[in-house]
Design a protein around this motif. Structure first.
Motif, mmCIF file in Angstrom:
data_model
loop_
_atom_site.group_PDB
_atom_site.id
_atom_site.type_symbol
_atom_site.label_atom_id
_atom_site.label_comp_id
_atom_site.label_asym_id
_atom_site.label_seq_id
_atom_site.Cartn_x
_atom_site.Cartn_y
_atom_site.Cartn_z
ATOM 1 N N GLU A 7 0.057 -1.635 0.512
ATOM 2 C CA GLU A 7 0.109 0.242 0.145
ATOM 3 C C GLU A 7 1.433 1.116 -0.029
ATOM 4 O O GLU A 7 0.278 2.123 -0.491
ATOM 5 C CB GLU A 7 -1.067 0.037 1.445
ATOM 6 C CG GLU A 7 -1.739 -1.067 0.912
ATOM 7 C CD GLU A 7 -2.729 -1.242 2.202
ATOM 8 O OE1 GLU A 7 -2.009 -0.941 3.513
ATOM 9 O OE2 GLU A 7 -4.329 -1.856 2.692
ATOM 10 N N LEU A 8 2.194 0.723 1.244
ATOM 11 C CA LEU A 8 2.520 2.215 0.757
ATOM 12 C C LEU A 8 3.888 2.910 -0.428
ATOM 13 O O LEU A 8 3.647 3.678 -1.017
ATOM 14 C CB LEU A 8 3.910 2.333 1.885
ATOM 15 C CG LEU A 8 2.945 2.336 3.638
ATOM 16 C CD1 LEU A 8 4.214 1.829 4.248
ATOM 17 C CD2 LEU A 8 2.903 3.321 3.611
ATOM 18 N N LYS A 9 3.801 1.583 -1.287
ATOM 19 C CA LYS A 9 4.479 2.284 -2.265
ATOM 20 C C LYS A 9 3.576 2.641 -3.666
ATOM 21 O O LYS A 9 4.450 2.998 -4.451
ATOM 22 C CB LYS A 9 4.847 0.370 -3.253
ATOM 23 C CG LYS A 9 6.260 -0.211 -2.288
ATOM 24 C CD LYS A 9 6.626 -1.681 -2.650
ATOM 25 C CE LYS A 9 7.644 -2.313 -2.289
ATOM 26 N NZ LYS A 9 7.345 -3.806 -2.903
ATOM 27 N N VAL A 10 2.405 2.088 -2.937
ATOM 28 C CA VAL A 10 1.390 2.211 -4.405
ATOM 29 C C VAL A 10 1.114 3.721 -4.436
ATOM 30 O O VAL A 10 1.042 4.597 -4.902
ATOM 31 C CB VAL A 10 -0.204 1.345 -4.463
ATOM 32 C CG1 VAL A 10 -0.989 2.362 -5.298
ATOM 33 C CG2 VAL A 10 0.213 0.016 -4.633
ATOM 34 N N MET A 11 0.943 4.032 -2.616
ATOM 35 C CA MET A 11 0.638 5.274 -2.227
ATOM 36 C C MET A 11 2.004 6.436 -3.088
ATOM 37 O O MET A 11 1.467 7.768 -3.263
ATOM 38 C CB MET A 11 0.434 5.315 -0.760
ATOM 39 C CG MET A 11 -0.158 6.618 -0.176
ATOM 40 S SD MET A 11 -0.749 7.140 0.952
ATOM 41 C CE MET A 11 -1.804 5.914 1.688
ATOM 42 N N LEU A 71 -1.973 7.181 13.027
ATOM 43 C CA LEU A 71 -1.917 7.251 11.734
ATOM 44 C C LEU A 71 -3.576 8.155 11.201
ATOM 45 O O LEU A 71 -3.222 8.629 10.672
ATOM 46 C CB LEU A 71 -1.655 6.403 11.451
ATOM 47 C CG LEU A 71 0.051 6.256 11.848
ATOM 48 C CD1 LEU A 71 -0.402 4.504 11.385
ATOM 49 C CD2 LEU A 71 0.756 7.178 11.134
ATOM 50 N N HIS A 72 -4.314 8.082 12.087
ATOM 51 C CA HIS A 72 -5.843 8.411 11.241
ATOM 52 C C HIS A 72 -5.524 9.769 11.208
ATOM 53 O O HIS A 72 -5.738 10.594 9.581
ATOM 54 C CB HIS A 72 -7.013 8.229 12.161
ATOM 55 C CG HIS A 72 -7.316 6.588 11.474
ATOM 56 N ND1 HIS A 72 -8.698 6.292 11.674
ATOM 57 C CD2 HIS A 72 -6.580 5.401 11.531
ATOM 58 C CE1 HIS A 72 -8.898 5.030 11.806
ATOM 59 N NE2 HIS A 72 -7.277 4.344 11.707
ATOM 60 N N GLU A 119 5.533 10.729 8.164
ATOM 61 C CA GLU A 119 5.532 9.826 9.029
ATOM 62 C C GLU A 119 4.896 8.475 9.273
ATOM 63 O O GLU A 119 4.876 7.738 9.353
ATOM 64 C CB GLU A 119 4.777 10.466 9.775
ATOM 65 C CG GLU A 119 4.104 10.549 11.076
ATOM 66 C CD GLU A 119 4.898 10.419 12.088
ATOM 67 O OE1 GLU A 119 4.580 10.539 13.711
ATOM 68 O OE2 GLU A 119 6.459 11.144 11.869
ATOM 69 N N VAL A 120 3.692 8.479 8.100
ATOM 70 C CA VAL A 120 3.014 7.445 8.027
ATOM 71 C C VAL A 120 3.868 6.004 7.096
ATOM 72 O O VAL A 120 3.619 4.785 7.931
ATOM 73 C CB VAL A 120 2.164 7.709 7.441
ATOM 74 C CG1 VAL A 120 1.032 6.381 6.417
ATOM 75 C CG2 VAL A 120 0.733 8.553 7.479
ATOM 76 N N LYS A 121 4.653 6.796 6.720
ATOM 77 C CA LYS A 121 4.821 5.720 5.757
ATOM 78 C C LYS A 121 7.205 4.831 7.460
ATOM 79 O O LYS A 121 6.824 3.253 7.690
ATOM 80 C CB LYS A 121 6.371 6.032 4.882
ATOM 81 C CG LYS A 121 7.418 4.917 4.008
ATOM 82 C CD LYS A 121 7.756 5.356 3.157
ATOM 83 C CE LYS A 121 8.892 4.367 2.866
ATOM 84 N NZ LYS A 121 9.053 5.184 1.190
ATOM 85 N N VAL A 154 5.192 -3.338 10.879
ATOM 86 C CA VAL A 154 5.873 -4.294 10.166
ATOM 87 C C VAL A 154 6.995 -4.571 10.405
ATOM 88 O O VAL A 154 6.630 -6.514 10.899
ATOM 89 C CB VAL A 154 6.192 -4.187 8.625
ATOM 90 C CG1 VAL A 154 6.628 -5.003 7.711
ATOM 91 C CG2 VAL A 154 4.738 -3.881 7.748
ATOM 92 N N GLU A 155 8.032 -4.110 10.657
ATOM 93 C CA GLU A 155 8.890 -4.964 12.243
ATOM 94 C C GLU A 155 8.465 -5.818 12.991
ATOM 95 O O GLU A 155 9.300 -6.556 13.174
ATOM 96 C CB GLU A 155 9.977 -4.256 11.994
ATOM 97 C CG GLU A 155 10.851 -3.690 10.589
ATOM 98 C CD GLU A 155 11.485 -4.847 9.600
ATOM 99 O OE1 GLU A 155 11.780 -6.256 10.475
ATOM 100 O OE2 GLU A 155 10.731 -5.004 8.579
ATOM 101 N N GLU A 156 7.794 -5.012 14.184
ATOM 102 C CA GLU A 156 7.549 -5.038 15.391
ATOM 103 C C GLU A 156 5.976 -6.222 14.582
ATOM 104 O O GLU A 156 6.435 -7.301 15.524
ATOM 105 C CB GLU A 156 6.786 -4.242 16.301
ATOM 106 C CG GLU A 156 7.794 -3.240 16.691
ATOM 107 C CD GLU A 156 6.675 -2.237 17.592
ATOM 108 O OE1 GLU A 156 5.540 -2.153 17.026
ATOM 109 O OE2 GLU A 156 7.417 -0.469 16.980
#
Length: 160
Positions: free
Chosen positions: A78-82, A114-115, A140-142, A149-151
């Motif tokens: 999703e981050l890549k597409v964004m 993040l919202h 910041e979102v990324k 993701v790492e957690e």
């Protein structure tokens, strides 16, 4: 912040300065720098909060593991597409991605953090030229999502 405000504060003996709007990552970086670390280790804030997911799952650990696994796979994509939508100025796609990402991040307790950023990207990003403020929101979102993701990968490896 008004021009010269940082210098004025520092001249009165302040150790550092941060202006509004406050960014969590910037605040934590300043706090970490000012506090120092006696152990020599960097202590990173944990961003995931599983209380909402556990409430949803009603104790179903397999469901929780499935949601965590989906988060690990879905969010980086999703981050890549964004990023691509931002690069080409596709406001409609950006709006949809930011809106959809609100659900993804809420399962792992990232919604409070993040919202507001995703809402601003969703509502303001498509309507006006991409600004430094919106870029900061996305950055910041990324950063938070990639840390989550790492957690989350660690949560899959660790039994509850």
């Amino acid at each position: 912040a008004m021009p010269g405000e940082k210098e004025r504060c520092l001249s009165f003996g302040m150790n550092d300065y941060i202006s509004k709007p406050l960014r969590d990552s910037e605040l934590y970086a300043i706090l970490k720098e000012q506090a120092g670390s006696d152990s020599g280790e960097d202590v990173e804030e944990v961003v995931i909060n599983l209380s909402y997911l556990r409430e949803l799952s009603m104790g179903d650990e397999e469901f929780e593991q499935t949601i965590i696994h989906q988060f690990i796979l879905q969010v980086p994509e999703e981050l890549k597409v964004m990023e691509g939508a931002i690069r080409v100025g596709d406001g409609g796609q950006l709006r949809g991605l930011a809106h959809g990402m609100k659900s993804s991040v809420s399962y792992l307790g990232l919604n409070d953090r993040l919202h507001p950023l995703l809402h601003r990207i969703e509502t303001e990003g498509p309507l006006k030229e991409w600004s430094n403020e919106l870029q900061n929101d996305f950055d910041e979102v990324k950063a938070v999502c990639l840390q989550a993701v790492e957690e989350a990968k660690g949560l899959l490896a660790t039994p509850a």
